[in-house]
Design an enzyme around this catalytic site. Structure first.
Site, PDB file in Angstrom:
ATOM      1  N   CYS A  67       0.828  -1.206   0.000  1.00 57.21           N
ATOM      2  CA  CYS A  67       0.000   0.000   0.000  1.00 57.21           C
ATOM      3  C   CYS A  67       0.865   1.260   0.000  1.00 57.21           C
ATOM      4  O   CYS A  67       2.005   1.243  -0.507  1.00 57.21           O
ATOM      5  CB  CYS A  67      -0.976  -0.017   1.176  1.00 57.21           C
ATOM      6  N   ASP A 105      -3.493   1.454  10.067  1.00 54.99           N
ATOM      7  CA  ASP A 105      -4.688   2.287  10.253  1.00 54.99           C
ATOM      8  C   ASP A 105      -5.147   2.259  11.691  1.00 54.99           C
ATOM      9  O   ASP A 105      -5.799   3.187  12.163  1.00 54.99           O
ATOM     10  CB  ASP A 105      -5.816   1.828   9.328  1.00 54.99           C
TER      11      ASP A 105
HETATM   12  C1  RUB Z   1      -3.903   3.267   3.471  1.00 55.93           C
HETATM   13  C2  RUB Z   1      -3.167   2.298   4.327  1.00 55.93           C
HETATM   14  C3  RUB Z   1      -1.902   2.789   4.957  1.00 55.93           C
HETATM   15  C4  RUB Z   1      -2.228   3.307   6.356  1.00 55.93           C
HETATM   16  C5  RUB Z   1      -1.045   4.047   6.969  1.00 55.93           C
HETATM   17  O1  RUB Z   1      -5.173   2.776   3.072  1.00 55.93           O
HETATM   18  O2  RUB Z   1      -3.588   1.193   4.584  1.00 55.93           O
HETATM   19  O3  RUB Z   1      -0.971   1.751   5.069  1.00 55.93           O
HETATM   20  O4  RUB Z   1      -3.324   4.194   6.308  1.00 55.93           O
HETATM   21  O5  RUB Z   1      -0.772   5.211   6.231  1.00 55.93           O
HETATM   22  P1  RUB Z   1      -6.121   3.715   2.161  1.00 55.93           P
HETATM   23  P2  RUB Z   1      -0.020   6.461   6.906  1.00 55.93           P
HETATM   24  O6  RUB Z   1      -5.366   3.994   0.896  1.00 55.93           O
HETATM   25  O7  RUB Z   1      -7.342   2.880   1.947  1.00 55.93           O
HETATM   26  O8  RUB Z   1      -6.418   4.965   2.950  1.00 55.93           O
HETATM   27  O9  RUB Z   1       1.288   5.926   7.403  1.00 55.93           O
HETATM   28  O10 RUB Z   1       0.125   7.443   5.766  1.00 55.93           O
HETATM   29  O11 RUB Z   1      -0.897   6.972   7.998  1.00 55.93           O
END
Ligand code: RUB
Length: 331
Positions: free
Chosen positions: A134, A203
């Site tokens: 991701c 998340d």
């Molecule tokens: C994003 C996702 C990221 C986490 C952490 O999912 O799973 O790994 O949110 O991101 P989506 P961060 O694209 O569905 O929002 O480290 O930027 O908080």
């Protein structure tokens, strides 16, 4: 519809439709929206403004249900707002105090990522072959920092179906001069024996140290466990879910079928339903460490982090700004 609500509805839609995405960005964006409301909204007194902010908070909380940083961000500012009300502030003082609380959250969130980059980059060694899934801003900052420190490493990135956030990660790392390989999600185990460390974002982190992240994370963790590859998670403490202390479960968002299968094509396939959960849960036994701004901790230490962060809140306060039913499901 008033201008105030139009603006808020836009912010809610930006998050729901993932024009703003990633747990940290969602939280800062929601708090920024409340800050703007606190500055602009017409109200007779502080109490009335608090009510408007409270309504707005609930709308924002219904935009996407899984990223716990969103309710934690809202709780941070609304808890301070409630405390301020107790001393009967003037409207102007309340507005100013609220904006300061929002700035504090945003600043803390950005500082946390900076710290995580510092701690996380120490875990990256010269010559490492890494894998990520991701697009996590915390992970990208760790890798940027390690690269700036002169370490040389390569990163395998899963494309992350259905919305291909892996491409964003590849673009961001490539832009910094970091070499990457983009692979389909199903190839994660195929390459796992070549990987030194997997590093993903989060998340949400539950009280038992389980990590909620983009769908597919737990399969990658399983493959890493099998291959004895280190599995690291980068998560600000604002991702830790206090509701899990009082027995609530983290809500896994399920998104529309058209993200997986365009509806025209879907109509032509008999008896086929699509399921599209956006996140999954990786159990603590597959996680070597969680890199937070408070330090690099074993997943079992999640409870202590939560105690430090939320120990002063009553169960009612914990429950007052929690994830609520997503808009599309409650309509
Ligand atoms: C994003 C996702 C990221 C986490 C952490 O999912 O799973 O790994 O949110 O991101 P989506 P961060 O694209 O569905 O929002 O480290 O930027 O908080």
């Amino acid at each position: 519809m008033s201008r105030r609500l139009e603006f808020l509805d836009e912010a809610v839609e930006d998050i729901r439709l993932m024009r703003v995405r990633g747990a940290a960005a969602i939280a800062r964006y929601a708090v920024e929206a409340l800050r703007r409301l606190a500055g602009d909204a017409e109200a007779y007194n502080a109490e009335e403004l608090f009510k408007l902010l409270d309504e707005a908070s609930k709308k924002l909380l219904a935009s996407r249900p899984t990223a716990v940083s969103l309710p934690n961000g809202v709780r941070f500012v609304m808890h301070k707002a409630k405390k301020m009300l107790e001393s009967n502030p003037s409207l102007e003082d309340f507005r100013r105090g609220f904006k300061e609380a929002a700035d504090e959250f945003i600043e803390r969130s950005l500082k946390a990522v900076e710290r995580i980059a510092e701690y996380g980059s120490r875990r990256i060694e010269d010559g490492d072959i890494l894998m990520t899934h991701c697009n996590s801003s915390a992970v990208v900052e760790i890798l940027k920092k390690a690269h700036m420190e002169g370490k040389s490493f390569k990163v395998f990135i899963t494309e992350t179906r259905p919305l291909y956030q892996g491409r964003i990660t590849a673009r961001q790392l490539g832009g910094e001069g970091i070499e990457t390989y983009l692979i389909v999600d199903g190839a994660a185990r195929y390459f796992m024996n070549d990987i030194d460390k997997v590093i993903v974002g989060a998340d949400a982190v539950a009280v038992n140290g389980a990590v909620v992240n983009k769908i597919g994370t737990s399969m990658i963790a399983l493959a890493a466990h099998e291959a004895r590859t280190q599995f690291l998670v980068a998560a600000e403490t604002f991702k830790f879910s206090p509701e899990t202390i009082i027995g609530e479960l983290i809500w896994i968002e399920e998104r529309g079928s058209e993200e997986v299968l365009p509806s025209e094509e879907h109509k032509r396939i008999p008896l086929c339903r699509v399921r599209n959960p956006a996140f999954d849960v990786t159990p603590p036994e597959y996680i070597d460490a969680i890199i937070t701004e408070e330090g690099v901790i074993p997943p079992e230490a999640a409870f202590h982090i939560m105690e430090q962060m939320f120990g002063n809140l009553t169960p009612d306060e914990l429950a007052s700004y929690k994830t609520v039913k997503p808009l599309e499901e409650s309509e």
